[in-house]
Design a protein around this motif. Sequence first.
Motif, mmCIF file in Angstrom:
data_model
loop_
_atom_site.group_PDB
_atom_site.id
_atom_site.type_symbol
_atom_site.label_atom_id
_atom_site.label_comp_id
_atom_site.label_asym_id
_atom_site.label_seq_id
_atom_site.Cartn_x
_atom_site.Cartn_y
_atom_site.Cartn_z
ATOM 1 N N GLY A 43 0.774 -1.236 0.000
ATOM 2 C CA GLY A 43 0.000 0.000 0.000
ATOM 3 C C GLY A 43 0.802 1.281 0.000
ATOM 4 N N GLY A 44 2.135 1.185 0.106
ATOM 5 C CA GLY A 44 2.959 2.387 0.047
ATOM 6 C C GLY A 44 2.560 3.416 1.087
ATOM 7 N N ASN A 45 2.684 4.681 0.724
ATOM 8 C CA ASN A 45 2.330 5.761 1.657
ATOM 9 C C ASN A 45 0.831 5.839 1.916
ATOM 10 O OD1 ASN A 45 4.958 6.581 2.018
ATOM 11 N ND2 ASN A 45 4.878 8.169 0.456
ATOM 12 N N SER A 46 0.033 5.220 1.043
ATOM 13 C CA SER A 46 -1.419 5.277 1.229
ATOM 14 C C SER A 46 -1.844 4.668 2.557
ATOM 15 C CB SER A 46 -2.124 4.550 0.080
ATOM 16 O OG SER A 46 -1.723 5.068 -1.168
ATOM 17 N N ARG A 47 -1.041 3.753 3.101
ATOM 18 C CA ARG A 47 -1.363 3.155 4.406
ATOM 19 C C ARG A 47 -1.448 4.205 5.498
ATOM 20 N NH1 ARG A 47 2.435 0.298 6.773
ATOM 21 N NH2 ARG A 47 4.116 1.212 5.579
ATOM 22 N N HIS A 48 -0.699 5.286 5.333
ATOM 23 C CA HIS A 48 -0.583 6.287 6.398
ATOM 24 C C HIS A 48 -1.526 7.476 6.214
ATOM 25 C CE1 HIS A 48 2.782 4.167 8.027
ATOM 26 N NE2 HIS A 48 3.550 4.377 6.983
ATOM 27 N N THR A 49 -2.332 7.463 5.165
ATOM 28 C CA THR A 49 -3.181 8.622 4.897
ATOM 29 C C THR A 49 -4.455 8.577 5.730
ATOM 30 O OG1 THR A 49 -4.263 7.503 3.050
ATOM 31 C CG2 THR A 49 -2.307 8.814 2.547
ATOM 32 N N ARG A 50 -5.144 9.707 5.752
ATOM 33 C CA ARG A 50 -6.408 9.773 6.493
ATOM 34 C C ARG A 50 -7.551 10.318 5.646
ATOM 35 N NH1 ARG A 50 -4.816 12.470 12.263
ATOM 36 N NH2 ARG A 50 -4.319 14.216 10.914
ATOM 37 N N ASN A 51 -7.253 11.058 4.579
ATOM 38 C CA ASN A 51 -8.321 11.756 3.872
ATOM 39 C C ASN A 51 -7.890 12.115 2.462
ATOM 40 O OD1 ASN A 51 -7.187 14.716 3.859
ATOM 41 N ND2 ASN A 51 -6.895 13.979 5.959
ATOM 42 N N PHE A 52 -8.860 12.553 1.662
ATOM 43 C CA PHE A 52 -8.512 13.144 0.378
ATOM 44 C C PHE A 52 -9.326 14.411 0.169
ATOM 45 C CE2 PHE A 52 -12.359 11.771 -1.497
ATOM 46 C CZ PHE A 52 -12.408 12.061 -2.854
ATOM 47 N N ARG A 53 -8.708 15.354 -0.516
ATOM 48 C CA ARG A 53 -9.316 16.671 -0.720
ATOM 49 C C ARG A 53 -10.276 16.596 -1.901
ATOM 50 N NH1 ARG A 53 -8.053 22.281 0.803
ATOM 51 N NH2 ARG A 53 -6.769 21.261 2.388
ATOM 52 N N CYS A 54 -11.493 17.061 -1.693
ATOM 53 C CA CYS A 54 -12.560 16.796 -2.659
ATOM 54 C C CYS A 54 -13.363 18.051 -2.984
ATOM 55 C CB CYS A 54 -13.481 15.719 -2.070
ATOM 56 S SG CYS A 54 -14.790 15.184 -3.170
ATOM 57 N N MET A 55 -13.431 18.373 -4.271
ATOM 58 C CA MET A 55 -14.329 19.415 -4.754
ATOM 59 C C MET A 55 -15.773 18.916 -4.639
ATOM 60 S SD MET A 55 -14.560 20.664 -8.721
ATOM 61 C CE MET A 55 -16.183 20.977 -9.431
ATOM 62 N N HIS A 56 -16.688 19.803 -4.246
ATOM 63 C CA HIS A 56 -18.101 19.417 -4.218
ATOM 64 C C HIS A 56 -18.958 20.678 -4.278
ATOM 65 C CE1 HIS A 56 -18.223 20.164 0.278
ATOM 66 N NE2 HIS A 56 -16.945 19.953 0.089
ATOM 67 N N ASP A 57 -20.061 20.585 -5.024
ATOM 68 C CA ASP A 57 -20.938 21.734 -5.231
ATOM 69 C C ASP A 57 -21.896 21.964 -4.068
ATOM 70 O OD1 ASP A 57 -19.804 22.165 -7.758
ATOM 71 O OD2 ASP A 57 -21.143 20.688 -8.669
ATOM 72 N N GLY A 58 -22.060 20.952 -3.232
ATOM 73 C CA GLY A 58 -22.911 21.031 -2.046
ATOM 74 C C GLY A 58 -22.515 19.904 -1.124
ATOM 75 N N PRO A 59 -23.224 19.718 -0.025
ATOM 76 C CA PRO A 59 -22.884 18.617 0.873
ATOM 77 C C PRO A 59 -22.781 17.291 0.113
ATOM 78 C CG PRO A 59 -24.525 20.034 1.883
ATOM 79 C CD PRO A 59 -24.365 20.516 0.464
ATOM 80 N N LEU A 60 -21.708 16.554 0.377
ATOM 81 C CA LEU A 60 -21.441 15.300 -0.339
ATOM 82 C C LEU A 60 -20.901 14.287 0.656
ATOM 83 C CD1 LEU A 60 -21.089 13.725 -3.065
ATOM 84 C CD2 LEU A 60 -18.786 14.703 -3.181
ATOM 85 N N SER A 61 -21.640 13.199 0.850
ATOM 86 C CA SER A 61 -21.236 12.184 1.814
ATOM 87 C C SER A 61 -20.977 12.857 3.167
ATOM 88 C CB SER A 61 -20.008 11.424 1.304
ATOM 89 O OG SER A 61 -19.641 10.374 2.172
ATOM 90 N N VAL A 62 -19.739 12.773 3.698
ATOM 91 C CA VAL A 62 -19.439 13.369 5.005
ATOM 92 C C VAL A 62 -19.000 14.821 4.898
ATOM 93 C CG1 VAL A 62 -18.822 11.140 6.006
ATOM 94 C CG2 VAL A 62 -17.048 12.538 4.922
ATOM 95 N N LEU A 63 -18.913 15.357 3.682
ATOM 96 C CA LEU A 63 -18.410 16.716 3.474
ATOM 97 C C LEU A 63 -19.512 17.738 3.691
ATOM 98 C CD1 LEU A 63 -16.341 15.850 0.311
ATOM 99 C CD2 LEU A 63 -15.369 16.724 2.444
ATOM 100 N N THR A 64 -19.164 18.836 4.331
ATOM 101 C CA THR A 64 -20.131 19.886 4.620
ATOM 102 C C THR A 64 -19.980 21.035 3.629
ATOM 103 O OG1 THR A 64 -18.601 20.962 6.164
ATOM 104 C CG2 THR A 64 -20.093 19.305 7.071
ATOM 105 N N GLY A 65 -21.054 21.797 3.463
ATOM 106 C CA GLY A 65 -21.002 23.000 2.636
ATOM 107 C C GLY A 65 -20.669 22.695 1.188
ATOM 108 N N SER A 66 -19.869 23.567 0.587
ATOM 109 C CA SER A 66 -19.421 23.377 -0.794
ATOM 110 C C SER A 66 -17.960 23.804 -0.888
ATOM 111 C CB SER A 66 -20.272 24.196 -1.767
ATOM 112 O OG SER A 66 -20.140 25.590 -1.505
#
Length: 461
Positions: A43-66
């Motif tokens: 899994g390389g460095n991906s094993r140590h990650t926690r999140n990914f940065r995501c564009m979204h036009d409105g609330p999406l899954s666990v993401l708030t706002g836009s």
Amino acid sequence: MTNKTPDIVIVGGGNAALCAAITAAEAGARVLILEGAPKEYRGGNSRHTRNFRCMHDGPLSVLTGSYGEDEYYNDLLLVTKGNTDENLARIAIRGSQESQPWMEAHGVRFQPSLSGTLSLSRTNAFFLGGGKALVNAYYRTAAALGVEVLYDAHVSHLELDGDRITRVDFTQHGTAHSLTPRAVVVASGGFQGNIERLVAAWGPEAENFLIRGTPYNRGDVLFDLLDQGVQSIGDPTQCHAVAIDGRAPKFDGGIVTRLDCVPFSVVVNTHGQRFYNEGEDVWPKRYAIWGRLVAAQDDQVAYSIIDSKSRDLFMPSVFPPVTADTIPELAVKLGLEPDAVAATIAEFNAACQNGDFKPTELDGVATEGLDPPKTNWARPIVDPPFYGYSLRPGVTFTYLGFKVDAQAQVQGATGPVQNLWAAGETMAGSILGQGYLAGFGMTIGTVFGRIAGKEAAAYVH
């Protein structure tokens, strides 16, 4: 060893490689992953990650706002100081929005951001169970699609004949093998696991760097292809380097060794002197500059000092802080000259002004008449007990990589290599010329991994 020659060989076994493998397999290609690490470290460095940065036009899954494309791109411009390929950057940004539901559909689960995790609830989607859970989910999905994986498979050479890769050479358990796939995707990361290469780029101070990521990213395939004339992008001294706990192991300490106390602290070097504005901007936009700042100090070490009122404002390191009832006592425990540190803290405290302290946003609570200033979160360090952490540069991944086009196709000396694509850290220097934006490495790997897998499968068919 595989019995059939695969259509596509994917070099690497992290997030970008897995996204490419899954996408290609769903398109009907026979895919083999060559992962240099043993299975337990896949899994390389991906094993140590926690999140990914995501564009979204409105609330999406666990993401708030836009979080729109232009705001996202402007955030990237701020940290890279314009050193980015706008076209590729916007492809990654736009692709992140559709990637989030794709990730969920392929086994990744998300959770709301935790308090103290850089205040990213609007911009970054956090993985339930962290990066290792994401990696395991993708491996399960890949297996269900018939993707084959070989572990401890160290790729040493890709034979570039004109504008095509004609052979893949690797060793596994001491035995040499060669394959002749129709297409290759390189997603094997940077070269930060190779201290000799780091020293060649940085000089002898790199001997003191800690490598917070996998030790298996040594850059062998990267330099093999660059030596054969493939076009490079990026500066070998640029990297994602953060300030981590100085007690972290040499390799593979991961995200739990990162220190997020800097904005609420005074940071001094081995001489007990401040050297940079600890409150320059919100931490997600500044945490990745502190690795380089510490690397520029004597012995590549610095020390972060806080008092009791800031103790619970950040996600702590895996190691407990050094604790003392007075600043001179703390300095002694940290191995610093107590009078020098006490004078620096006293000067800082005298420069602090009253204001409305807001730990999760720019609050303008600044020093006056101090050089360097602290322009936010500048509160006097006066409430015992006092806490200290040693800081060292922790390199996550390097930015030297392959030049690619919008289809993730690697560019050779005279044009594109017809059957070679790259994704993830091995091409991220096209977008991250310098600096870093929290969660953006996973975004690049996910989006360009999917593109590479799609394009490689289309070429095979």
